[in-house]
Motif scaffolding. Structure first.
Motif, short mmCIF file in Angstrom:
data_model
loop_
_atom_site.label_atom_id
_atom_site.label_comp_id
_atom_site.label_asym_id
_atom_site.label_seq_id
_atom_site.Cartn_x
_atom_site.Cartn_y
_atom_site.Cartn_z
N VAL A 157 0.85 -1.19 0.00
CA VAL A 157 0.00 0.00 0.00
C VAL A 157 0.88 1.24 0.00
CG1 VAL A 157 -1.86 1.24 1.18
CG2 VAL A 157 -1.76 -1.25 1.30
N ARG A 158 0.57 2.21 -0.85
CA ARG A 158 1.33 3.44 -0.90
C ARG A 158 1.04 4.32 0.32
NH1 ARG A 158 0.76 5.56 -7.18
NH2 ARG A 158 1.88 3.81 -8.17
N PRO A 159 2.06 5.03 0.79
CA PRO A 159 1.84 5.95 1.92
C PRO A 159 0.88 7.08 1.54
CG PRO A 159 4.19 5.52 1.57
CD PRO A 159 3.48 4.98 0.37
N GLY A 160 0.31 7.72 2.58
CA GLY A 160 -0.58 8.86 2.35
C GLY A 160 -2.05 8.47 2.30
N LYS A 161 -2.76 8.96 1.28
CA LYS A 161 -4.20 8.75 1.17
C LYS A 161 -4.55 7.28 0.97
CE LYS A 161 -5.26 13.35 -0.67
NZ LYS A 161 -5.85 14.11 -1.80
N ASP A 162 -3.71 6.56 0.22
CA ASP A 162 -3.98 5.13 0.00
C ASP A 162 -3.93 4.35 1.30
OD1 ASP A 162 -4.26 5.69 -2.64
OD2 ASP A 162 -2.32 4.89 -3.26
N THR A 163 -2.95 4.70 2.17
CA THR A 163 -2.84 4.04 3.47
C THR A 163 -4.05 4.35 4.35
OG1 THR A 163 -0.42 4.08 3.39
CG2 THR A 163 -1.44 3.83 5.55
N THR A 164 -4.46 5.62 4.35
CA THR A 164 -5.63 6.02 5.14
C THR A 164 -6.88 5.28 4.68
OG1 THR A 164 -4.67 8.21 5.46
CG2 THR A 164 -7.02 7.97 5.92
N PHE A 165 -7.09 5.22 3.37
CA PHE A 165 -8.26 4.52 2.83
C PHE A 165 -8.21 3.03 3.15
CE2 PHE A 165 -10.28 2.13 -0.65
CZ PHE A 165 -11.57 2.63 -0.57
N PHE A 166 -7.03 2.43 3.02
CA PHE A 166 -6.87 1.01 3.32
C PHE A 166 -7.18 0.72 4.79
CE2 PHE A 166 -4.20 -2.43 4.97
CZ PHE A 166 -4.56 -3.48 4.15
N LEU A 167 -6.63 1.54 5.68
CA LEU A 167 -6.85 1.33 7.11
C LEU A 167 -8.32 1.54 7.47
CD1 LEU A 167 -3.72 3.11 8.65
CD2 LEU A 167 -4.23 0.67 8.71
N ARG A 168 -8.93 2.59 6.91
CA ARG A 168 -10.33 2.86 7.23
C ARG A 168 -11.23 1.69 6.81
NH1 ARG A 168 -10.66 7.48 5.11
NH2 ARG A 168 -10.45 8.73 7.01
N THR A 169 -11.03 1.19 5.58
CA THR A 169 -11.85 0.08 5.09
C THR A 169 -11.60 -1.19 5.89
OG1 THR A 169 -11.72 1.02 2.87
CG2 THR A 169 -12.47 -1.25 3.05
N LYS A 170 -10.31 -1.48 6.13
CA LYS A 170 -9.94 -2.70 6.85
C LYS A 170 -10.48 -2.69 8.28
CE LYS A 170 -6.97 -6.36 6.91
NZ LYS A 170 -6.86 -7.43 5.89
N LEU A 171 -10.30 -1.55 8.95
CA LEU A 171 -10.69 -1.46 10.36
C LEU A 171 -12.20 -1.41 10.52
CD1 LEU A 171 -7.99 0.97 11.75
CD2 LEU A 171 -8.08 -1.50 11.91
N GLN A 172 -12.90 -0.76 9.63
CA GLN A 172 -14.37 -0.74 9.72
C GLN A 172 -14.93 -2.16 9.63
OE1 GLN A 172 -15.74 1.94 6.67
NE2 GLN A 172 -15.42 3.77 7.92
N ASN A 173 -14.42 -2.95 8.70
CA ASN A 173 -14.88 -4.34 8.57
C ASN A 173 -14.51 -5.17 9.80
OD1 ASN A 173 -15.86 -3.74 6.00
ND2 ASN A 173 -13.97 -4.38 4.98
N PHE A 174 -13.30 -4.95 10.31
CA PHE A 174 -12.84 -5.73 11.46
C PHE A 174 -13.60 -5.34 12.73
CE2 PHE A 174 -9.57 -6.86 14.71
CZ PHE A 174 -9.55 -8.22 14.45
N ILE A 175 -13.84 -4.04 12.91
CA ILE A 175 -14.61 -3.58 14.08
C ILE A 175 -16.03 -4.10 14.02
CG2 ILE A 175 -15.57 -1.54 15.20
CD1 ILE A 175 -13.00 -0.06 14.39
N LEU A 176 -16.63 -4.12 12.81
CA LEU A 176 -17.99 -4.65 12.66
C LEU A 176 -18.02 -6.14 13.00
CD1 LEU A 176 -20.92 -4.26 11.80
CD2 LEU A 176 -20.21 -4.72 9.44
N LEU A 177 -17.02 -6.89 12.55
CA LEU A 177 -16.95 -8.31 12.87
C LEU A 177 -16.83 -8.54 14.37
CD1 LEU A 177 -16.71 -11.25 11.86
CD2 LEU A 177 -14.25 -10.91 11.71
N GLY A 178 -15.96 -7.76 15.02
CA GLY A 178 -15.81 -7.87 16.47
C GLY A 178 -17.08 -7.48 17.22
N SER A 179 -17.79 -6.48 16.70
CA SER A 179 -19.04 -6.04 17.34
C SER A 179 -20.11 -7.13 17.25
CB SER A 179 -19.55 -4.76 16.67
OG SER A 179 -18.59 -3.73 16.76
N ILE A 180 -20.19 -7.79 16.11
CA ILE A 180 -21.17 -8.87 15.94
C ILE A 180 -20.83 -10.05 16.86
CG2 ILE A 180 -22.05 -10.59 14.31
CD1 ILE A 180 -21.72 -8.49 12.10
N LEU A 181 -19.53 -10.37 16.96
CA LEU A 181 -19.12 -11.46 17.85
C LEU A 181 -19.44 -11.13 19.31
CD1 LEU A 181 -17.69 -14.15 18.31
CD2 LEU A 181 -15.51 -12.93 18.35
#
Length: 411
Positions: free
Chosen positions: A331-355
């Protein structure tokens, strides 16, 4: 005396002192009437858990450290919104953390006075001589008891082993287990068939496994630094960002339980025609419990997901990675990293919330299927707290043992 043994003795002595404070009675209360009416009050169960079961006996330490927990959660959430608190938390180091702890302590005292006054008004129903003198005396006693209990917890943190507030809650939970076994578990096992007992054991083990996954489960995002690129060492397992499955702890369960009790009270106090029509199509008790599970599940998911998004900030993580000349692999630094982290973490937080929501709903499911309420007072919140405290205390004891062995080796 050995340093580790001294810490053990101090911790044990202070825990015993705190437990004795739970049984010092408040003057002017009819305890028989109070216990007989509120023994199975489900609205009190989460508060009882966090107070160290102080409200079971309504003693001097009845508030436990609930005001301190509420103040800590409030400061933690507000610190991200107020620049002054954020600066204390991140920029001023140990001095800033001490100031933040002092602010939390003052807020806890204010909350303790408010909660003491509310509890005094509630206990007025069970007072032998209700009146303003009873309310004032009870309010002062509970507030003073809370401050003394908070001091005990801080002494355990500074001079003993483990986190003081956490250990006080843990001892309160454990002290309730023998009573639960005697009055709930053993009679149920004796009076039910083998199939129900096996099902109960399986569901309990499933709940324990879910609690373990929530505590230990992490998602590792691999990192690569500029130094590693020059040395051709890309796959290094030590360089990663660990994100826990559950960021919020038991806070979503407590908030969801409180909200559900409030919704239930409002439904009972209003004559809703739509609710009356629905209850005629299926048994009232079954309908209410199914609706409670669905609403409770959605509340836990909502609170947990919101808390995770509020705490985890992809923008700050991306900026910190750029400052350290480090990036995420592929992943490229900057906006690409921010977008990657936001998408990845939103999905992971949702999975943890459901569990977390699935585990939180287990006692309600057990109550419907197996017709037992034994997990109302010893449910997911208690298991999550107990497991976290045991792991935290174990790590601190291990660190003290390593430090002791290192000192002996150097000498």
């Amino acid at each position: 005396m050995d340093e580790l043994l001294e810490k053990y003795v101090i911790t044990l002595g202070l825990l015993i002192l705190s437990r004795l404070g739970m049984f010092i009675p408040l003057p002017g209360i009819d305890y028989e009437s109070f216990y007989s009416i509120n023994r199975y009050n489900s609205a009190l169960q989460n508060v009882i858990t966090f107070s160290g079961h102080g409200l079971t006996f309504v003693g001097l330490f009845a508030l436990g450290i609930v005001p301190h927990i509420n103040a800590s959660i409030f400061i933690q959430l507000v610190a991200n919104l107020i620049p002054f608190l954020q600066n204390l938390q991140k920029e001023e180091g140990e001095c800033g953390r001490r100031k933040l702890a002092q602010i939390t302590r003052h807020l806890a005292l204010v909350l303790a006075i408010i909660q003491s006054f509310g509890l005094s008004l509630w206990l007025k129903t069970y007072a032998i001589k209700p009146g303003s003198a009873f309310i004032l005396g009870t309010c002062l006693s509970l507030s003073a008891g809370f401050m003394l209990n908070l001091w005990i917890s801080e002494q355990i943190t500074e001079k003993g082993i483990g986190d003081g507030p956490s250990l006080l809650i843990f001892v309160g939970i454990v002290s309730h287990v023998p009573r639960l076994l005697q009055h709930e578990v053993i009679p149920y096992v004796k009076n039910t068939n083998i199939l129900k007992n096996i099902t109960l054991g399986f569901l309990f083990l499933t709940m324990m496994a879910g609690v373990a996954i929530i505590h230990e489960g992490t998602n590792k995002i691999l990192l690569i630094s500029s130094k590693q690129l020059t040395k051709n060492k890309i796959n290094t397992s030590a360089n990663h960002i660990p994100f826990k499955v559950n960021h919020a702890g038991v806070t979503p369960i407590v908030l969801a339980s409180t909200s559900l009790n409030l919704i239930t009270s409002l439904c009972r106090s209003t004559n809703n025609r739509f609710m009356w029509l629905l209850t005629n199509f299926m048994p009232l008790v079954t309908f209410q419990k199914i609706i409670s599970i669905v609403v409770y599940f959605l509340l836990v998911v909502g609170f947990s997901y919101s808390h995770g998004l509020l705490i985890v900030k992809p923008d700050e993580i991306s900026k910190n990675l750029q400052k350290m000349e480090t990036s995420i692999q592929g992943v490229r630094p900057g906006k690409d990293t921010t977008f990657f982290l936001r998408t990845k973490l939103q999905n992971f937080i949702l999975l943890g919330s459901i569990l977390l929501a699935c585990i939180a709903c287990m006692p309600l499911i057990i109550e419907i299927t197996l017709e037992t309420t034994m997990f109302r007072t010893f449910g997911p919140a208690s298991l999550l707290i107990s497991t976290g405290i045991i792991l935290q205390t174990r790590e601190q004891i291990r660190a003290l043992l390593h430090s002791k062995n290192y000192s002996e080796l150097m000498n």
